[in-house]
Motif scaffolding. Sequence first.
Motif, PDB file in Angstrom:
ATOM      1  N   LEU A 278       7.306  -4.814  -1.578  1.00  0.00           N
ATOM      2  CA  LEU A 278       7.948  -3.499  -1.522  1.00  0.00           C
ATOM      3  C   LEU A 278       8.408  -3.175  -0.106  1.00  0.00           C
ATOM      4  CD1 LEU A 278       5.405  -1.522  -3.724  1.00  0.00           C
ATOM      5  CD2 LEU A 278       7.672  -2.320  -4.417  1.00  0.00           C
ATOM      6  N   PRO A 279       9.604  -2.668   0.077  1.00  0.00           N
ATOM      7  CA  PRO A 279      10.613  -2.460  -0.960  1.00  0.00           C
ATOM      8  C   PRO A 279      11.316  -3.757  -1.349  1.00  0.00           C
ATOM      9  CG  PRO A 279      11.546  -1.853   1.141  1.00  0.00           C
ATOM     10  CD  PRO A 279      10.107  -2.208   1.404  1.00  0.00           C
ATOM     11  N   PHE A 280      11.153  -4.821  -0.537  1.00  0.00           N
ATOM     12  CA  PHE A 280      11.784  -6.111  -0.832  1.00  0.00           C
ATOM     13  C   PHE A 280      10.754  -7.210  -0.590  1.00  0.00           C
ATOM     14  CE2 PHE A 280      14.932  -3.299   1.285  1.00  0.00           C
ATOM     15  CZ  PHE A 280      15.645  -2.924   0.149  1.00  0.00           C
ATOM     16  N   THR A 281      10.788  -8.227  -1.428  1.00  0.00           N
ATOM     17  CA  THR A 281       9.790  -9.289  -1.338  1.00  0.00           C
ATOM     18  C   THR A 281       9.847  -9.982   0.021  1.00  0.00           C
ATOM     19  OG1 THR A 281      10.177  -9.625  -3.700  1.00  0.00           O
ATOM     20  CG2 THR A 281       8.862 -11.267  -2.565  1.00  0.00           C
ATOM     21  N   TRP A 282       8.689 -10.394   0.530  1.00  0.00           N
ATOM     22  CA  TRP A 282       8.617 -10.885   1.899  1.00  0.00           C
ATOM     23  C   TRP A 282       9.084 -12.338   2.065  1.00  0.00           C
ATOM     24  CZ3 TRP A 282       3.731  -8.940   4.973  1.00  0.00           C
ATOM     25  CH2 TRP A 282       3.772  -7.540   5.054  1.00  0.00           C
ATOM     26  N   ILE A 283       9.095 -13.136   0.997  1.00  0.00           N
ATOM     27  CA  ILE A 283       9.477 -14.539   1.185  1.00  0.00           C
ATOM     28  C   ILE A 283      10.698 -14.934   0.366  1.00  0.00           C
ATOM     29  CG2 ILE A 283       7.169 -15.290   1.879  1.00  0.00           C
ATOM     30  CD1 ILE A 283       6.827 -16.420  -0.962  1.00  0.00           C
ATOM     31  N   ARG A 325      11.594   3.506   8.133  1.00  0.00           N
ATOM     32  CA  ARG A 325      10.464   4.365   7.749  1.00  0.00           C
ATOM     33  C   ARG A 325       9.171   3.616   8.041  1.00  0.00           C
ATOM     34  NH1 ARG A 325       9.590   8.002   2.409  1.00  0.00           N
ATOM     35  NH2 ARG A 325      10.415   9.543   3.874  1.00  0.00           N
ATOM     36  N   GLU A 326       8.266   4.285   8.728  1.00  0.00           N
ATOM     37  CA  GLU A 326       6.981   3.682   9.066  1.00  0.00           C
ATOM     38  C   GLU A 326       6.003   3.903   7.914  1.00  0.00           C
ATOM     39  OE1 GLU A 326       3.594   4.610  12.366  1.00  0.00           O
ATOM     40  OE2 GLU A 326       5.647   4.329  13.106  1.00  0.00           O
ATOM     41  N   PRO A 327       5.400   2.850   7.381  1.00  0.00           N
ATOM     42  CA  PRO A 327       4.480   3.028   6.250  1.00  0.00           C
ATOM     43  C   PRO A 327       3.138   3.602   6.709  1.00  0.00           C
ATOM     44  CG  PRO A 327       4.568   0.719   6.915  1.00  0.00           C
ATOM     45  CD  PRO A 327       5.587   1.439   7.753  1.00  0.00           C
ATOM     46  N   THR A 328       2.437   4.209   5.770  1.00  0.00           N
ATOM     47  CA  THR A 328       1.099   4.722   6.061  1.00  0.00           C
ATOM     48  C   THR A 328       0.098   3.566   6.039  1.00  0.00           C
ATOM     49  OG1 THR A 328       0.572   5.107   3.739  1.00  0.00           O
ATOM     50  CG2 THR A 328       1.714   6.878   4.921  1.00  0.00           C
ATOM     51  N   ALA A 329      -1.091   3.841   6.539  1.00  0.00           N
ATOM     52  CA  ALA A 329      -2.144   2.813   6.535  1.00  0.00           C
ATOM     53  C   ALA A 329      -2.471   2.381   5.108  1.00  0.00           C
ATOM     54  CB  ALA A 329      -3.383   3.355   7.241  1.00  0.00           C
ATOM     55  N   SER A 330      -2.542   3.323   4.187  1.00  0.00           N
ATOM     56  CA  SER A 330      -2.871   2.961   2.800  1.00  0.00           C
ATOM     57  C   SER A 330      -1.743   2.164   2.151  1.00  0.00           C
ATOM     58  CB  SER A 330      -3.169   4.218   1.977  1.00  0.00           C
ATOM     59  OG  SER A 330      -2.036   5.075   1.950  1.00  0.00           O
ATOM     60  N   GLN A 331      -0.497   2.470   2.499  1.00  0.00           N
ATOM     61  CA  GLN A 331       0.622   1.684   1.973  1.00  0.00           C
ATOM     62  C   GLN A 331       0.546   0.237   2.486  1.00  0.00           C
ATOM     63  OE1 GLN A 331       3.873   4.221   3.302  1.00  0.00           O
ATOM     64  NE2 GLN A 331       4.362   4.783   1.188  1.00  0.00           N
ATOM     65  N   ILE A 332       0.228   0.072   3.749  1.00  0.00           N
ATOM     66  CA  ILE A 332       0.127  -1.283   4.304  1.00  0.00           C
ATOM     67  C   ILE A 332      -1.006  -2.043   3.630  1.00  0.00           C
ATOM     68  CG2 ILE A 332      -0.385  -2.594   6.389  1.00  0.00           C
ATOM     69  CD1 ILE A 332       1.035  -0.401   7.986  1.00  0.00           C
ATOM     70  N   ASP A 333      -2.138  -1.393   3.409  1.00  0.00           N
ATOM     71  CA  ASP A 333      -3.251  -2.066   2.729  1.00  0.00           C
ATOM     72  C   ASP A 333      -2.838  -2.504   1.331  1.00  0.00           C
ATOM     73  OD1 ASP A 333      -4.919  -1.790   4.873  1.00  0.00           O
ATOM     74  OD2 ASP A 333      -5.919   0.018   4.123  1.00  0.00           O
ATOM     75  N   ALA A 334      -2.098  -1.661   0.624  1.00  0.00           N
ATOM     76  CA  ALA A 334      -1.647  -2.017  -0.723  1.00  0.00           C
ATOM     77  C   ALA A 334      -0.670  -3.184  -0.673  1.00  0.00           C
ATOM     78  CB  ALA A 334      -0.996  -0.805  -1.389  1.00  0.00           C
ATOM     79  N   LEU A 335       0.215  -3.199   0.325  1.00  0.00           N
ATOM     80  CA  LEU A 335       1.164  -4.305   0.451  1.00  0.00           C
ATOM     81  C   LEU A 335       0.446  -5.636   0.619  1.00  0.00           C
ATOM     82  CD1 LEU A 335       3.822  -2.779   2.876  1.00  0.00           C
ATOM     83  CD2 LEU A 335       4.267  -3.611   0.561  1.00  0.00           C
ATOM     84  N   LEU A 336      -0.610  -5.633   1.396  1.00  0.00           N
ATOM     85  CA  LEU A 336      -1.279  -6.881   1.750  1.00  0.00           C
ATOM     86  C   LEU A 336      -2.372  -7.271   0.753  1.00  0.00           C
ATOM     87  CD1 LEU A 336      -1.612  -6.251   5.602  1.00  0.00           C
ATOM     88  CD2 LEU A 336       0.024  -7.745   4.439  1.00  0.00           C
ATOM     89  N   ALA A 337      -2.491  -6.533  -0.337  1.00  0.00           N
ATOM     90  CA  ALA A 337      -3.602  -6.772  -1.264  1.00  0.00           C
ATOM     91  C   ALA A 337      -3.572  -8.165  -1.870  1.00  0.00           C
ATOM     92  CB  ALA A 337      -3.596  -5.710  -2.367  1.00  0.00           C
ATOM     93  N   GLY A 338      -2.388  -8.720  -2.087  1.00  0.00           N
ATOM     94  CA  GLY A 338      -2.300 -10.046  -2.704  1.00  0.00           C
ATOM     95  C   GLY A 338      -2.532 -11.188  -1.746  1.00  0.00           C
ATOM     96  N   SER A 339      -2.816 -10.857  -0.484  1.00  0.00           N
ATOM     97  CA  SER A 339      -3.045 -11.905   0.497  1.00  0.00           C
ATOM     98  C   SER A 339      -4.394 -12.582   0.297  1.00  0.00           C
ATOM     99  CB  SER A 339      -2.981 -11.327   1.922  1.00  0.00           C
ATOM    100  OG  SER A 339      -1.710 -10.755   2.153  1.00  0.00           O
ATOM    101  N   ARG A 340      -5.264 -11.949  -0.455  1.00  0.00           N
ATOM    102  CA  ARG A 340      -6.563 -12.539  -0.756  1.00  0.00           C
ATOM    103  C   ARG A 340      -6.723 -12.609  -2.261  1.00  0.00           C
ATOM    104  NH1 ARG A 340      -7.199  -8.832   3.108  1.00  0.00           N
ATOM    105  NH2 ARG A 340      -7.791  -7.264   1.592  1.00  0.00           N
ATOM    106  N   PRO A 341      -7.176 -13.734  -2.814  1.00  0.00           N
ATOM    107  CA  PRO A 341      -7.386 -13.822  -4.266  1.00  0.00           C
ATOM    108  C   PRO A 341      -8.351 -12.745  -4.739  1.00  0.00           C
ATOM    109  CG  PRO A 341      -7.535 -15.987  -3.248  1.00  0.00           C
ATOM    110  CD  PRO A 341      -7.474 -14.989  -2.125  1.00  0.00           C
ATOM    111  N   PRO A 342      -8.163 -12.251  -5.968  1.00  0.00           N
ATOM    112  CA  PRO A 342      -9.057 -11.198  -6.474  1.00  0.00           C
ATOM    113  C   PRO A 342     -10.494 -11.685  -6.540  1.00  0.00           C
ATOM    114  CG  PRO A 342      -7.682 -12.103  -8.228  1.00  0.00           C
ATOM    115  CD  PRO A 342      -7.168 -12.666  -6.948  1.00  0.00           C
ATOM    116  N   GLY A 343     -11.435 -10.797  -6.218  1.00  0.00           N
ATOM    117  CA  GLY A 343     -12.837 -11.177  -6.206  1.00  0.00           C
ATOM    118  C   GLY A 343     -13.438 -11.232  -7.593  1.00  0.00           C
TER     119      GLY A 343
END
Length: 343
Positions: A278-283, A325-343
């Motif tokens: 969001l808003p556009f895929t990173w890779i 637009r600068e994202p909030t801390a919670s938005q950044i955490d949500a963006l990076l959530a897929g960086s670690r496999p689900p527990g």
Amino acid sequence: MTGVGVGLLLALLAGPAAAERIVTDSSGRRVTVPDRVERVFPAGPPASVVIYMLAPEKLLGWTRAISPPERPFLPDRYTDLPELGRLTGRGNTVNLETVVAAKPDVVVDVGSTAPTFVSLADRVQEQTRVPTLLIDGHLADSARTFRTLGTLMGVAERGEELARYAETTLAEARRRFDGVPEDQRLKVYMARGPRGLQTGIRGSINVEALDVAGVRNVAAENLGDGGLVNVSMEQVLAWQPDAIVTIDRGFYESVWTDPLWQGVKAVRDRRVYLSPGLPFTWIDSPPAANRLIGLRWLGAVLYPELFPEDLREETRRFYALFYHREPTASQIDALLAGSRPPG
């Protein structure tokens, strides 16, 4: 003319009229454009992203409407720009009458300069009589793209600012990735689509982030040159990638329990990573300058010892600079959530 290279020269020549100039686009086409460019029609998704990054007030609309999950990452005044459709790529959806009705100063396509896209640019220009430029959109050429379009659109200083970020990011990524010995480079598979069985092979603009990362793209090693291809589960099982990166949340959420994928090393080792989107895929999707932040993300998930810094600060900086637009801390955490496999 700062930073403009061979084959991509925006040459201001003796124009046919005082308010016009002749430019040469990335494919070598000489196009007469207005001296002042205020209204830009994007031919496809990569063009819409790059034009927005440079000068959002000149973007006539998005190739597709901004979705509700995407809206919080862009200023409100740009989220309601009209949906124009796309002139290029798979599933083109806009007719040329729509282009004419939008009254653009120029049409810009960003991406491949292969003959197919050159022909399309020629056809659009011939039938609409709107100057149409084809600009190289390869990841490695991001700085040149910003400088070229910045000059064309009358925002050269802004183009230079983004170009410098691109140069620094690419140089830093290459310096770190190049330090990985050949025998320690990960075998990576890029999974696209809900079943994860579409991927990009050598030469595909969609897997350029993997190319810069210097990983072994298992599909490219086994299938050679081309673009996007569909593969079989048997092929993925034979390749046994060390890691999988994907842009498809449905695939990412299902791969952990889908019996077909349990025999793949990357799944067994829990090394499947979902690109922030969001808003556009990173890779990828679209394969534009949005991938610059994706290089740092790829480094963090594939080689964390080489990219130990916290991605949150760089994410904040990138979004503020490129997306206005600068994202909030919670938005950044949500963006990076897929960086670690689900527990």
